[in-house]
Design a protein around this motif. Structure first.
Motif, PDB file in Angstrom:
ATOM      1  N   THR A  30       0.752  -1.209  -0.006  1.00  9.07           N
ATOM      2  CA  THR A  30      -0.046   0.040  -0.108  1.00  9.07           C
ATOM      3  C   THR A  30       0.832   1.367  -0.226  1.00  9.07           C
ATOM      4  N   SER A  31       1.958   1.021   0.643  1.00  8.37           N
ATOM      5  CA  SER A  31       2.894   2.410   0.668  1.00  8.37           C
ATOM      6  C   SER A  31       3.638   2.714  -0.398  1.00  8.37           C
ATOM      7  N   LEU A  32       3.778   1.511  -1.059  1.00  3.41           N
ATOM      8  CA  LEU A  32       4.543   1.549  -2.335  1.00  3.41           C
ATOM      9  C   LEU A  32       3.550   1.916  -3.508  1.00  3.41           C
ATOM     10  N   ILE A  33       2.539   1.524  -3.610  1.00  8.01           N
ATOM     11  CA  ILE A  33       1.307   2.084  -4.360  1.00  8.01           C
ATOM     12  C   ILE A  33       0.961   3.649  -4.106  1.00  8.01           C
ATOM     13  N   ALA A  35       2.865   5.843  -2.991  1.00 10.18           N
ATOM     14  CA  ALA A  35       4.119   6.726  -3.432  1.00 10.18           C
ATOM     15  C   ALA A  35       4.222   6.661  -4.800  1.00 10.18           C
ATOM     16  N   GLY A  36       3.368   5.821  -5.720  1.00  6.34           N
ATOM     17  CA  GLY A  36       3.588   5.643  -7.112  1.00  6.34           C
ATOM     18  C   GLY A  36       4.729   4.896  -7.749  1.00  6.34           C
ATOM     19  N   ARG A  37       5.265   3.956  -6.786  1.00  7.01           N
ATOM     20  CA  ARG A  37       6.433   3.275  -7.060  1.00  7.01           C
ATOM     21  C   ARG A  37       5.956   2.048  -7.769  1.00  7.01           C
ATOM     22  N   ILE A  38       4.713   1.303  -7.480  1.00  8.25           N
ATOM     23  CA  ILE A  38       4.268   0.227  -8.157  1.00  8.25           C
ATOM     24  C   ILE A  38       2.818   0.349  -8.377  1.00  8.25           C
ATOM     25  N   ASP A  39       2.410  -0.274  -9.390  1.00 11.20           N
ATOM     26  CA  ASP A  39       0.815  -0.249 -10.158  1.00 11.20           C
ATOM     27  C   ASP A  39       0.049  -0.835  -9.034  1.00 11.20           C
ATOM     28  N   PRO A  40      -1.348  -0.197  -8.941  1.00 15.26           N
ATOM     29  CA  PRO A  40      -2.248  -0.610  -7.933  1.00 15.26           C
ATOM     30  C   PRO A  40      -2.550  -2.154  -7.864  1.00 15.26           C
ATOM     31  N   GLU A  41      -2.472  -2.709  -9.352  1.00 19.33           N
ATOM     32  CA  GLU A  41      -2.824  -4.120  -9.754  1.00 19.33           C
ATOM     33  C   GLU A  41      -1.673  -5.105  -9.021  1.00 19.33           C
ATOM     34  N   SER A  42      -0.631  -4.535  -8.348  1.00 20.54           N
ATOM     35  CA  SER A  42       0.524  -5.321  -7.688  1.00 20.54           C
ATOM     36  C   SER A  42      -0.137  -6.238  -6.466  1.00 20.54           C
ATOM     37  N   ARG A  43       0.290  -7.267  -6.139  1.00 22.28           N
ATOM     38  CA  ARG A  43      -0.270  -8.403  -5.378  1.00 22.28           C
ATOM     39  C   ARG A  43       0.721  -9.151  -4.384  1.00 22.28           C
ATOM     40  N   VAL A  44       0.354  -9.821  -3.453  1.00 18.89           N
ATOM     41  CA  VAL A  44       0.936 -10.566  -2.587  1.00 18.89           C
ATOM     42  C   VAL A  44       0.382 -12.144  -2.993  1.00 18.89           C
ATOM     43  N   LEU A  45       1.332 -12.884  -3.627  1.00 21.84           N
ATOM     44  CA  LEU A  45       0.852 -14.245  -4.019  1.00 21.84           C
ATOM     45  C   LEU A  45       1.278 -15.175  -2.821  1.00 21.84           C
ATOM     46  N   PHE A  46       0.491 -15.611  -2.039  1.00 23.74           N
ATOM     47  CA  PHE A  46       0.809 -16.813  -1.186  1.00 23.74           C
ATOM     48  C   PHE A  46       0.686 -18.093  -1.926  1.00 23.74           C
ATOM     49  N   VAL A  47       1.629 -19.170  -1.849  1.00 25.92           N
ATOM     50  CA  VAL A  47       1.519 -20.254  -2.476  1.00 25.92           C
ATOM     51  C   VAL A  47       1.650 -21.424  -1.544  1.00 25.92           C
ATOM     52  N   ASN A  48       0.474 -22.201  -1.196  1.00 23.00           N
ATOM     53  CA  ASN A  48       0.224 -23.193  -0.368  1.00 23.00           C
ATOM     54  C   ASN A  48       0.923 -24.299  -0.720  1.00 23.00           C
ATOM     55  N   ASP A  49       1.855 -24.874  -0.141  1.00 16.69           N
ATOM     56  CA  ASP A  49       2.781 -26.109  -0.430  1.00 16.69           C
ATOM     57  C   ASP A  49       2.095 -27.450   0.400  1.00 16.69           C
ATOM     58  N   GLY A  50       1.099 -27.386  -0.040  1.00 18.18           N
ATOM     59  CA  GLY A  50       0.392 -28.825   0.642  1.00 18.18           C
ATOM     60  C   GLY A  50       0.394 -28.788   2.221  1.00 18.18           C
TER      61      GLY A  50
END
Length: 124
Positions: A30-33, A35-50
């Protein structure tokens, strides 16, 4: 023009840390968005490994309540490196660049700014 960042987070039995991890990563994005550093479509992708605990259930709940969170669930435990690769391959067509980090946030997320600086300077 800002670029889309995906933060890829492999997870195996991480139910204890996911609430804090998601909160801190969401705040950072949110802070990076803002500040205009990253696009609002940026995401955190959690990968569940079983995971055998409630990790996937928590990721699903986070996805439902937080627009910056998404998840990928592997059918069974494949190992950290394979979970990371699956996350990177999933993110690749959706973003301009990725940062990977462990779910326990043992690494400092404040260095994301430096990573973005290097990316903006033309580094891979």
């Amino acid at each position: 023009m800002s670029k889309i960042l995906y933060v890829v987070v492999p997870c195996y039995n991480e139910e204890e840390v996911l609430p804090e991890t998601s909160s801190r990563l969401t705040a950072k994005l949110t802070s990076l968005i803002n500040a205009g550093r990253i696009d609002p479509e940026s995401r955190v992708l959690f990968v569940n490994d079983g995971s055998k605990d409630k990790t996937w259930q928590i990721i699903e709940e986070l996805y439902e309540t937080n627009p910056l969170i998404c998840g990928l669930c592997l059918s069974r435990n494949r190992g950290h490196q394979n979970a990371l690769l699956a996350g990177l391959m999933t993110a690749m067509p959706l973003c301009d660049f990725t940062i990977s980090i462990d779910a326990d946030l043992q690494d400092d997320i404040e260095v994301f700014d430096q990573f973005i600086d290097q990316y903006d300077a033309g580094k891979d």
